[in-house]
Scaffold this motif. Structure first.
Motif, PDB file in Angstrom:
ATOM      1  N   GLY A  60      48.179 100.815  14.985  1.00 44.76           N
ATOM      2  CA  GLY A  60      49.508 101.172  14.497  1.00 44.76           C
ATOM      3  C   GLY A  60      49.458 102.263  13.449  1.00 44.76           C
ATOM      4  N   THR A  61      48.462 102.192  12.562  1.00 44.05           N
ATOM      5  CA  THR A  61      48.300 103.243  11.555  1.00 44.05           C
ATOM      6  C   THR A  61      47.965 104.572  12.211  1.00 44.05           C
ATOM      7  N   TYR A  62      47.059 104.527  13.175  1.00 44.53           N
ATOM      8  CA  TYR A  62      46.692 105.746  13.903  1.00 44.53           C
ATOM      9  C   TYR A  62      47.910 106.358  14.592  1.00 44.53           C
ATOM     10  N   GLU A  63      48.686 105.528  15.283  1.00 46.12           N
ATOM     11  CA  GLU A  63      49.878 106.033  15.971  1.00 46.12           C
ATOM     12  C   GLU A  63      50.901 106.602  15.002  1.00 46.12           C
ATOM     13  N   ALA A  64      51.124 105.916  13.878  1.00 47.41           N
ATOM     14  CA  ALA A  64      52.116 106.376  12.902  1.00 47.41           C
ATOM     15  C   ALA A  64      51.740 107.736  12.336  1.00 47.41           C
ATOM     16  N   ILE A  65      50.453 107.933  12.110  1.00 47.62           N
ATOM     17  CA  ILE A  65      50.008 109.230  11.595  1.00 47.62           C
ATOM     18  C   ILE A  65      50.061 110.290  12.688  1.00 47.62           C
ATOM     19  N   ARG A  66      49.611 109.916  13.880  1.00 46.12           N
ATOM     20  CA  ARG A  66      49.561 110.888  14.986  1.00 46.12           C
ATOM     21  C   ARG A  66      50.949 111.399  15.364  1.00 46.12           C
ATOM     22  N   TYR A  67      51.922 110.490  15.442  1.00 40.73           N
ATOM     23  CA  TYR A  67      53.261 110.889  15.865  1.00 40.73           C
ATOM     24  C   TYR A  67      54.178 111.216  14.694  1.00 40.73           C
ATOM     25  N   LYS A  68      53.598 111.272  13.486  1.00 34.12           N
ATOM     26  CA  LYS A  68      54.339 111.666  12.283  1.00 34.12           C
ATOM     27  C   LYS A  68      55.622 110.856  12.104  1.00 34.12           C
ATOM     28  N   VAL A  69      55.475 109.532  12.127  1.00 32.31           N
ATOM     29  CA  VAL A  69      56.615 108.645  11.904  1.00 32.31           C
ATOM     30  C   VAL A  69      57.079 108.832  10.458  1.00 32.31           C
ATOM     31  N   PRO A  70      58.376 109.048  10.235  1.00 31.41           N
ATOM     32  CA  PRO A  70      58.840 109.383   8.885  1.00 31.41           C
ATOM     33  C   PRO A  70      58.969 108.172   7.958  1.00 31.41           C
ATOM     34  N   GLY A  71      58.648 108.403   6.697  1.00 26.82           N
ATOM     35  CA  GLY A  71      58.925 107.495   5.587  1.00 26.82           C
ATOM     36  C   GLY A  71      58.551 106.045   5.788  1.00 26.82           C
ATOM     37  N   LEU A  72      59.519 105.177   5.443  1.00 24.91           N
ATOM     38  CA  LEU A  72      59.277 103.741   5.500  1.00 24.91           C
ATOM     39  C   LEU A  72      59.221 103.207   6.926  1.00 24.91           C
ATOM     40  N   LEU A  73      59.599 104.017   7.885  1.00 28.32           N
ATOM     41  CA  LEU A  73      59.475 103.584   9.281  1.00 28.32           C
ATOM     42  C   LEU A  73      58.008 103.408   9.672  1.00 28.32           C
ATOM     43  N   LYS A  74      57.109 104.062   8.937  1.00 22.79           N
ATOM     44  CA  LYS A  74      55.668 103.874   9.183  1.00 22.79           C
ATOM     45  C   LYS A  74      55.287 102.420   8.986  1.00 22.79           C
ATOM     46  N   ILE A  75      55.765 101.826   7.901  1.00 20.66           N
ATOM     47  CA  ILE A  75      55.424 100.435   7.607  1.00 20.66           C
ATOM     48  C   ILE A  75      55.986  99.518   8.684  1.00 20.66           C
ATOM     49  N   ARG A  76      57.212  99.789   9.113  1.00 23.92           N
ATOM     50  CA  ARG A  76      57.820  98.984  10.170  1.00 23.92           C
ATOM     51  C   ARG A  76      57.038  99.123  11.472  1.00 23.92           C
ATOM     52  N   HIS A  77      56.658 100.342  11.803  1.00 23.65           N
ATOM     53  CA  HIS A  77      55.916 100.589  13.030  1.00 23.65           C
ATOM     54  C   HIS A  77      54.553  99.888  12.998  1.00 23.65           C
ATOM     55  N   ILE A  78      53.858 100.001  11.878  1.00 15.31           N
ATOM     56  CA  ILE A  78      52.547  99.354  11.747  1.00 15.31           C
ATOM     57  C   ILE A  78      52.701  97.838  11.829  1.00 15.31           C
ATOM     58  N   GLY A  79      53.719  97.296  11.186  1.00 16.82           N
ATOM     59  CA  GLY A  79      53.955  95.853  11.228  1.00 16.82           C
ATOM     60  C   GLY A  79      54.262  95.352  12.624  1.00 16.82           C
ATOM     61  N   GLN A  80      55.108  96.069  13.340  1.00 14.43           N
ATOM     62  CA  GLN A  80      55.434  95.664  14.709  1.00 14.43           C
ATOM     63  C   GLN A  80      54.217  95.726  15.616  1.00 14.43           C
ATOM     64  N   THR A  81      53.426  96.764  15.473  1.00  7.02           N
ATOM     65  CA  THR A  81      52.221  96.898  16.286  1.00  7.02           C
ATOM     66  C   THR A  81      51.231  95.784  15.960  1.00  7.02           C
ATOM     67  N   THR A  82      51.090  95.475  14.675  1.00 11.44           N
ATOM     68  CA  THR A  82      50.169  94.427  14.248  1.00 11.44           C
ATOM     69  C   THR A  82      50.595  93.071  14.794  1.00 11.44           C
ATOM     70  N   LEU A  83      51.854  92.721  14.630  1.00 17.63           N
ATOM     71  CA  LEU A  83      52.328  91.419  15.091  1.00 17.63           C
ATOM     72  C   LEU A  83      52.292  91.300  16.615  1.00 17.63           C
ATOM     73  N   GLY A  84      52.668  92.355  17.301  1.00 14.69           N
ATOM     74  CA  GLY A  84      52.627  92.321  18.760  1.00 14.69           C
ATOM     75  C   GLY A  84      51.224  92.161  19.292  1.00 14.69           C
ATOM     76  N   SER A  85      50.296  92.895  18.728  1.00 17.09           N
ATOM     77  CA  SER A  85      48.913  92.809  19.160  1.00 17.09           C
ATOM     78  C   SER A  85      48.320  91.442  18.827  1.00 17.09           C
ATOM     79  N   ALA A  86      48.631  90.909  17.654  1.00 10.45           N
ATOM     80  CA  ALA A  86      48.136  89.592  17.265  1.00 10.45           C
ATOM     81  C   ALA A  86      48.670  88.511  18.198  1.00 10.45           C
ATOM     82  N   ALA A  87      49.931  88.613  18.576  1.00  8.59           N
ATOM     83  CA  ALA A  87      50.520  87.621  19.468  1.00  8.59           C
ATOM     84  C   ALA A  87      49.869  87.659  20.850  1.00  8.59           C
ATOM     85  N   ILE A  88      49.666  88.847  21.384  1.00  8.45           N
ATOM     86  CA  ILE A  88      49.073  88.966  22.715  1.00  8.45           C
ATOM     87  C   ILE A  88      47.624  88.488  22.717  1.00  8.45           C
ATOM     88  N   PHE A  89      46.825  88.944  21.745  1.00  4.34           N
ATOM     89  CA  PHE A  89      45.425  88.519  21.674  1.00  4.34           C
ATOM     90  C   PHE A  89      45.337  87.012  21.473  1.00  4.34           C
TER      91      PHE A  89
END
Length: 76
Positions: A29-58
């Motif tokens: 999620g951090t890699y994607e947020a940096i790569r796609y230049k997610v703006p501002g606080l949306l980075k934290i939301r994006h990283i959180g969603q990616t983290t929770l989704g991946s944790a749930a699937i695994f």
């Protein structure tokens, strides 16, 4: 007693999968947020969603895998 042991194995597998999935999701999620230049606080939301989704699937898949393996606990 054997059922408790089997349930403990399935729970431990799901917890381990959640931990591994969370770590992988946070890194990805951090890699994607940096790569796609997610703006501002949306980075934290994006990283959180990616983290929770991946944790749930695994966690789901590792728990299911341990359930299949633990189904042989009562035999033998």
């Amino acid at each position: 007693m054997a059922r408790d042991s089997c349930l403990a194995r399935v729970t431990a597998g799901a917890a381990m999968g959640g931990a591994v999935g969370g770590a992988v999701g946070a890194v990805y999620g951090t890699y994607e947020a940096i790569r796609y230049k997610v703006p501002g606080l949306l980075k934290i939301r994006h990283i959180g969603q990616t983290t929770l989704g991946s944790a749930a699937i695994f966690g789901l898949f590792l728990g299911a895998g341990n359930f299949i393996l633990a189904s042989h606990c009562g035999e033998g």
